[in-house]
Design a protein around this motif. Structure first.
Motif, PDB file in Angstrom:
ATOM      1  N   ASP A   5      -9.387   1.181  -4.231  1.00 53.19           N
ATOM      2  CA  ASP A   5      -8.477   1.279  -4.113  1.00 53.19           C
ATOM      3  C   ASP A   5      -7.993   2.530  -2.698  1.00 53.19           C
ATOM      4  O   ASP A   5      -8.039   3.195  -3.711  1.00 53.19           O
ATOM      5  CB  ASP A   5      -7.852   1.425  -4.843  1.00 53.19           C
ATOM      6  CG  ASP A   5      -6.210   1.414  -5.400  1.00 53.19           C
ATOM      7  OD1 ASP A   5      -5.962   1.655  -3.973  1.00 53.19           O
ATOM      8  OD2 ASP A   5      -5.040   0.849  -5.595  1.00 53.19           O
ATOM      9  N   TYR A   7      -5.465   3.308  -1.409  1.00 54.67           N
ATOM     10  CA  TYR A   7      -4.793   4.216  -1.128  1.00 54.67           C
ATOM     11  C   TYR A   7      -4.146   4.880  -2.976  1.00 54.67           C
ATOM     12  O   TYR A   7      -3.888   6.119  -2.951  1.00 54.67           O
ATOM     13  CB  TYR A   7      -3.426   2.547  -1.498  1.00 54.67           C
ATOM     14  CG  TYR A   7      -2.932   2.262  -0.589  1.00 54.67           C
ATOM     15  CD1 TYR A   7      -2.055   2.936   0.583  1.00 54.67           C
ATOM     16  CD2 TYR A   7      -3.494   0.741  -0.402  1.00 54.67           C
ATOM     17  CE1 TYR A   7      -1.734   1.664   1.665  1.00 54.67           C
ATOM     18  CE2 TYR A   7      -3.032   0.493   0.787  1.00 54.67           C
ATOM     19  CZ  TYR A   7      -2.211   0.485   1.874  1.00 54.67           C
ATOM     20  OH  TYR A   7      -2.186   0.045   2.646  1.00 54.67           O
ATOM     21  N   LYS A   8      -4.943   4.390  -3.743  1.00 51.66           N
ATOM     22  CA  LYS A   8      -5.380   5.340  -4.771  1.00 51.66           C
ATOM     23  C   LYS A   8      -5.895   6.582  -4.023  1.00 51.66           C
ATOM     24  O   LYS A   8      -5.701   8.296  -4.602  1.00 51.66           O
ATOM     25  CB  LYS A   8      -5.955   4.901  -5.637  1.00 51.66           C
ATOM     26  CG  LYS A   8      -5.661   5.691  -7.471  1.00 51.66           C
ATOM     27  CD  LYS A   8      -6.246   4.470  -8.608  1.00 51.66           C
ATOM     28  CE  LYS A   8      -6.738   4.974 -10.417  1.00 51.66           C
ATOM     29  NZ  LYS A   8      -6.927   4.582 -10.941  1.00 51.66           N
ATOM     30  N   LEU A  12      -1.341   7.911  -2.386  1.00 56.62           N
ATOM     31  CA  LEU A  12      -0.348   7.015  -1.999  1.00 56.62           C
ATOM     32  C   LEU A  12       0.023   5.541  -2.173  1.00 56.62           C
ATOM     33  O   LEU A  12      -1.124   5.331  -3.121  1.00 56.62           O
ATOM     34  CB  LEU A  12      -0.455   7.105  -0.398  1.00 56.62           C
ATOM     35  CG  LEU A  12      -0.489   7.680   0.768  1.00 56.62           C
ATOM     36  CD1 LEU A  12      -1.587   8.246   1.375  1.00 56.62           C
ATOM     37  CD2 LEU A  12      -0.220   9.060   1.050  1.00 56.62           C
ATOM     38  N   GLU A  13       1.537   5.286  -1.892  1.00 59.33           N
ATOM     39  CA  GLU A  13       1.635   3.998  -2.003  1.00 59.33           C
ATOM     40  C   GLU A  13       1.437   2.753  -1.158  1.00 59.33           C
ATOM     41  O   GLU A  13       1.470   3.663  -0.157  1.00 59.33           O
ATOM     42  CB  GLU A  13       3.684   3.918  -1.792  1.00 59.33           C
ATOM     43  CG  GLU A  13       4.550   4.889  -3.202  1.00 59.33           C
ATOM     44  CD  GLU A  13       3.387   4.224  -4.840  1.00 59.33           C
ATOM     45  OE1 GLU A  13       3.254   2.941  -5.165  1.00 59.33           O
ATOM     46  OE2 GLU A  13       3.403   5.200  -5.895  1.00 59.33           O
ATOM     47  N   ARG A  14       1.200   1.465  -1.301  1.00 58.39           N
ATOM     48  CA  ARG A  14       0.828   0.542  -0.753  1.00 58.39           C
ATOM     49  C   ARG A  14       1.699   0.669   1.303  1.00 58.39           C
ATOM     50  O   ARG A  14       1.280   0.396   1.713  1.00 58.39           O
ATOM     51  CB  ARG A  14       0.664  -0.440  -0.512  1.00 58.39           C
ATOM     52  CG  ARG A  14      -0.609  -0.722  -1.687  1.00 58.39           C
ATOM     53  CD  ARG A  14      -0.731  -1.961  -2.165  1.00 58.39           C
ATOM     54  NE  ARG A  14      -1.409  -2.971  -1.740  1.00 58.39           N
ATOM     55  CZ  ARG A  14      -3.171  -2.921  -1.302  1.00 58.39           C
ATOM     56  NH1 ARG A  14      -3.001  -2.447  -2.516  1.00 58.39           N
ATOM     57  NH2 ARG A  14      -3.394  -3.805  -0.951  1.00 58.39           N
ATOM     58  N   GLN A  15       3.292   1.110   0.809  1.00 51.09           N
ATOM     59  CA  GLN A  15       3.871   0.356   2.131  1.00 51.09           C
ATOM     60  C   GLN A  15       4.149   2.362   2.526  1.00 51.09           C
ATOM     61  O   GLN A  15       4.957   3.048   3.705  1.00 51.09           O
ATOM     62  CB  GLN A  15       5.482   0.827   0.846  1.00 51.09           C
ATOM     63  CG  GLN A  15       5.811  -0.437   0.403  1.00 51.09           C
ATOM     64  CD  GLN A  15       4.700  -0.610  -0.435  1.00 51.09           C
ATOM     65  OE1 GLN A  15       4.860   0.486  -1.877  1.00 51.09           O
ATOM     66  NE2 GLN A  15       4.910  -1.892  -0.972  1.00 51.09           N
ATOM     67  N   ALA A  16       2.648   3.089   2.584  1.00 47.67           N
ATOM     68  CA  ALA A  16       2.841   4.127   3.122  1.00 47.67           C
ATOM     69  C   ALA A  16       2.610   4.154   4.773  1.00 47.67           C
ATOM     70  O   ALA A  16       1.869   3.394   5.483  1.00 47.67           O
ATOM     71  CB  ALA A  16       1.970   5.435   2.454  1.00 47.67           C
ATOM     72  N   SER A  73      -3.524  -6.794  -4.253  1.00 49.63           N
ATOM     73  CA  SER A  73      -3.272  -5.612  -4.268  1.00 49.63           C
ATOM     74  C   SER A  73      -3.213  -5.645  -5.924  1.00 49.63           C
ATOM     75  O   SER A  73      -2.831  -4.918  -7.141  1.00 49.63           O
ATOM     76  CB  SER A  73      -1.412  -4.884  -4.368  1.00 49.63           C
ATOM     77  OG  SER A  73      -0.659  -6.088  -5.308  1.00 49.63           O
TER      78      SER A  73
END
Length: 319
Positions: A5, A7-8, A12-16, A73
């Motif tokens: 992951d 983003y993890k 961060l969030e996936r919308q970063a 996700s």
């Protein structure tokens, strides 16, 4: 292979946005850099440093990020993972290569998704032409087995990852018309001249290379130019032999089923596989299908057959 992951890893969030990705990377790479971690936790810091570098390699690049996001996700970090078949179909990549990070130091997860993909390697290779050509683009398209046999023309929709004005990855779609050559096989490429990226100045536009994948078709399996297809037959056809009409990707053919044919027996049709300079063969693989019992008369016939033949297929097992 374990799912990562990205983003993890960067927190961060996936919308970063791309700016947020860059800031998170700079913060973490300073924290875990080997030069500032020399104590007992150095090995763990080095592992995290590599994870952060790998995550940034993917998320900083709109193309790699869009492809990664395509996987969805629902996967959890560390979960056993295998990319779905043709997960990257329809994505148009420019082949921009890698950053200064060494992709050979990345995980098997990264290797499986990106390192072997023709759209993610290479780049311009250090050219210094006065009028350099545009970059070549790469994409995968999926065709039917019938199209591999006959060829034809089809429209395909390609999605090109780009950054919008807010730094988010968006997909721009375009439609292309492709002439599919007769006899093309899995893994071959179709080149569309001038359909890649536009050039600077007076240089030529890049080319678009389309990698061919064959759509899975129930009852069929393709191996190079050879095609294997299930041949459903009744018990009496298998026992007594029969002449059978079979529908194949190349048209109808008549075959002679020999007596006492068992499930799994292969009947070969030389030259009736995918066409080519050396065409493949078509193999009809016998599959005995038992008719359902839907009437009392059908049940009576089965009972009579069992009584008359008195056959035990498990006798060799001593039962």
């Amino acid at each position: 292979m374990e799912y990562k992951d990205y983003y993890k890893i960067l927190g961060l969030e996936r919308q970063a946005t791309q700016d947020e990705i860059k800031r998170a990377y700079r913060k973490l790479v300073r924290k875990y850099h080997p030069d500032v971690n020399t104590g007992p936790d150095a090995a763990e810091a080095e592992r995290k440093f590599k994870d952060v570098s790998e995550a940034y390699e993917v998320l900083q690049d709109p193309e790699k990020r869009a492809a990664y996001d395509q996987l969805g996700s629902n996967w959890q970090a560390g979960q056993s993972f295998r990319p779905p078949p043709d997960w990257d179909q329809g994505f148009e990549f420019s082949g921009g290569g890698f950053t200064q990070a060494d992709p050979e130091q990345f995980s098997s997860f990264f290797e499986e998704l990106f390192s072997r993909h023709p759209g993610f390697g290479g780049g311009m290779g250090g050219r210094r032409d006065y009028h350099p050509p545009g970059q070549d683009h790469h994409a995968k398209i999926v065709i039917d087995l019938d199209e591999a046999y006959r060829g034809g023309t089809r429209d395909f929709a390609l999605r090109r990852p780009e950054l919008d004005k807010n730094g988010h990855v968006v997909l721009r779609e375009r439609s292309i018309r492709v002439a599919i050559p007769k006899g093309i096989t899995e893994g071959q490429h179709i080149r569309l001249a001038g359909q890649g990226a536009p050039a600077m100045g007076q240089g030529k536009a890049g080319d678009l290379f389309l990698e061919i994948a064959l759509k899975e078709r129930p009852g069929f399996r393709v191996d190079g130019r050879d095609v294997y297809m299930d041949l459903p037959v009744t018990p009496w056809e298998a026992a007594l032999g029969a002449k059978i009409n079979v529908g194949t990707p190349g048209g109808k053919v008549e075959l002679t089923l020999p007596k006492h044919a068992q499930t799994g027996k292969k009947l070969r049709f030389k030259g009736r596989g995918i066409p080519g300079k050396a065409p493949g063969s078509l193999y009809a693989v016998v599959k005995i299908v038992i008719p359902p019992i839907e009437t009392p008369k059908a049940r009576e016939l089965y009972q009579e057959l069992a009584k008359e033949l008195d056959y035990n297929p498990r006798a060799a097992q001593g039962v």
